[in-house]
Structure formats: structure tokens, C-alpha cells
Write an enzyme that holds these catalytic residues in place. Sequence first.
Site, mmCIF file in Angstrom:
data_model
loop_
_atom_site.group_PDB
_atom_site.id
_atom_site.type_symbol
_atom_site.label_atom_id
_atom_site.label_comp_id
_atom_site.label_asym_id
_atom_site.label_seq_id
_atom_site.Cartn_x
_atom_site.Cartn_y
_atom_site.Cartn_z
ATOM 1 N N SER A 91 -4.947 5.136 2.458
ATOM 2 C CA SER A 91 -5.176 5.830 1.193
ATOM 3 C C SER A 91 -3.870 6.463 0.778
ATOM 4 O O SER A 91 -3.229 7.158 1.580
ATOM 5 C CB SER A 91 -6.265 6.899 1.342
ATOM 6 O OG SER A 91 -6.190 7.845 0.284
ATOM 7 N N CYS A 253 -5.114 7.888 -7.315
ATOM 8 C CA CYS A 253 -5.466 6.853 -6.335
ATOM 9 C C CYS A 253 -4.278 5.926 -6.047
ATOM 10 O O CYS A 253 -3.959 5.037 -6.837
ATOM 11 C CB CYS A 253 -6.663 6.036 -6.793
ATOM 12 S SG CYS A 253 -7.292 4.924 -5.510
#
Length: 343
Positions: A91, A253
Site C-alpha cells: 500500500s 491511494c
Amino acid sequence: MSFDSSLDLLLVHCQGEIGKVITGGAPEIPGATILDKMNHINTVDDSLRRFVCFEPRAHVAQTVNLLLLPCRADADAGFIVLQPDRAHPMSGSNAICVVTALLESGRVPITGPETIVRLDTAAGLIVARARCGNGRCLSVSLDNVPAFAVALDAPVRTTAFGTIRADIAFGGVFYALVDAAQVGLTIAPENARALAEAGIAIKADLRGQIPVSHPEMPGLDDIAYVMFREFLEDGSIRTCTTLKPGRVDRSPCGTGSSANLACLHARGEVQIGDVRLSRSTIGGTFTAEAIGETTVGNFRAVLPRITGQAWIYGREELRLAPDDPFPEGFALSDTWGPQVGDL
């Protein structure tokens, strides 16, 4: 799961997305590589993940990162992304949180205005360039793993929206990228609940329609997230990644921005050296730069560099009493969303 007495965590957020970092007390996770360790959590024993990700010790809008010793000699630290649905390999926002935690806690020394931190992840080696000053980590640029498009404008049959088109791409995990207008929504704070429910429903609809499998990393064979996007007039992209059981990413993101960069590169709309700005639902920003090309199996891939900033806002100690009735936690649909029963 067993640990001596408690877990120590640093509380960190990246552009509003909470990415706590376990810095002490965690049990040993079996496995020769970080990928092996992640697969162990997902297939053998996920009690630590449940303990730190569910109520009463957590809430839906957060991630917990398990800090580990690296399994490869060229890395400074390893980490695994723990979320309510499973452990994930990578991530961007959480890697930025981990680098910030390592540097500002002194676990990795700050060596100058730019300090290099190498992270061992289940998706591969991540090289982070941290801009530092006065003992602070002011920004982090992640040289992410190669990102590649699997399918462009793939038809997806959905129960709520008919047949829509999605780009399927890998940016550290697999994504389905969907233009938000296809579900009749704009990416805005007041639409977060509707976007979350639409994204989770589309993820369920995707099951069995578009198979994915990373050609070099066993176990990475699932479309992890649906990311909605809007292409803005100034050339930036507004993003909204949806996460099980039903929420949206507060950050722009990093892995999703990498996947989107791969799709733009596959279409010829991004060249090496180009930079795109990703904007989150709440206005946070990452930059996504194409710094090179490579191949992954039979896929043409781009090398993304994602830049953002994180902030440490506190510390936490979690304890487990032997008579605690909720050692693996719980989740309720009132706040966790419509698919809480799938966890």
C-alpha cells in the site's frame, strides 16, 4: 496468536488515511520471505490481524502495518499491510506511514536531507527516498514495484449498474479502475457512503469474471479493490478506492495511482518522465511519476514513483487480558458497511 504482554504501535496518518505501525510485541510469523509470512497470515493464522483490525481495539477507517525484520539483505525493514478483509502485499499510503515511523522513531537513522529506506514487502523491494529536516520526515517518494495493465475497458456485468467498463491493472495489488460517472456519482465527501457501497458491490460482481494472477508472485490472484476515478480539466485525477467491508480510502491511494499510471501508459497517454497528480476524496494529493519501463511476464509495465507525506500523531499500547471475551474482535454493519458478514 500469543504475545508476551502487549503490542506497541505508532499512530500515523497519510493524507488523512490512518496507517498504524506495530513497532513491538508482535509474535513471530513463520515464513522465509515476507510473501510467505503474508500468506501464512491469510491461510493459516489470522488472529493477530483480527486482534488489531477489529473492534473494540480498532475501527473500520484504518489500517495496521506489521513491522518486521527484513527477509532480504538489501532491505532496512519489512512490513505487511493488515486490513479487515485480509493481509495485503503493498500500500502506498501505508508504506509512507511506515517510512515516516521508522525515521522519526530512530529505528532507521536519518542520514541527511534525503535518506534512503528500503522496504521488504510481499510485492517486492520498495525503495523510498525520504526528504528530511529537523528530525522530521517531510515527504516520501516510493519507487514502487512495476505496475501493468491486464485489461483496458473490460466489460463487467453488475447487478446494480448493468454492464460497465473497467481497467484491470496491478500497482502493488490488483485493481478494477472505474470512471465514477458510470455509477452515477461524483467523487465528493457527501457521496462517500454511496461510493463505498457501489465499489464493494462491483467487487463482488467481479468474482469469476476477470481472472488475475501475478506472473511472478504466487498468491497474488485477486482483484483487491475497486477504485473510482475522475479525470479533471487540469490534468489531475481524483481517486476513490473502496475497501471491504464498506469504506473509502481517505488518501489518494498510492498503489491505485500506480495502477492508473500503468493504464495511462498502456494507452500512450503517459510517457516516461511524465507526472500525474492524484487527488483524494478529501483533497489530499500524491504525485505519480513514470520513471521507467520494464516487463512483468508477458506484460509491458511502467515503474511508478509515488510521493506523499505522513504525520505521526500519537502512540498506543494494546493489551489482551486472558478473560477478554473478544480476543479476535468484532465488527457491526452499522459502521462497517453492508458486507461485514464476509469478513
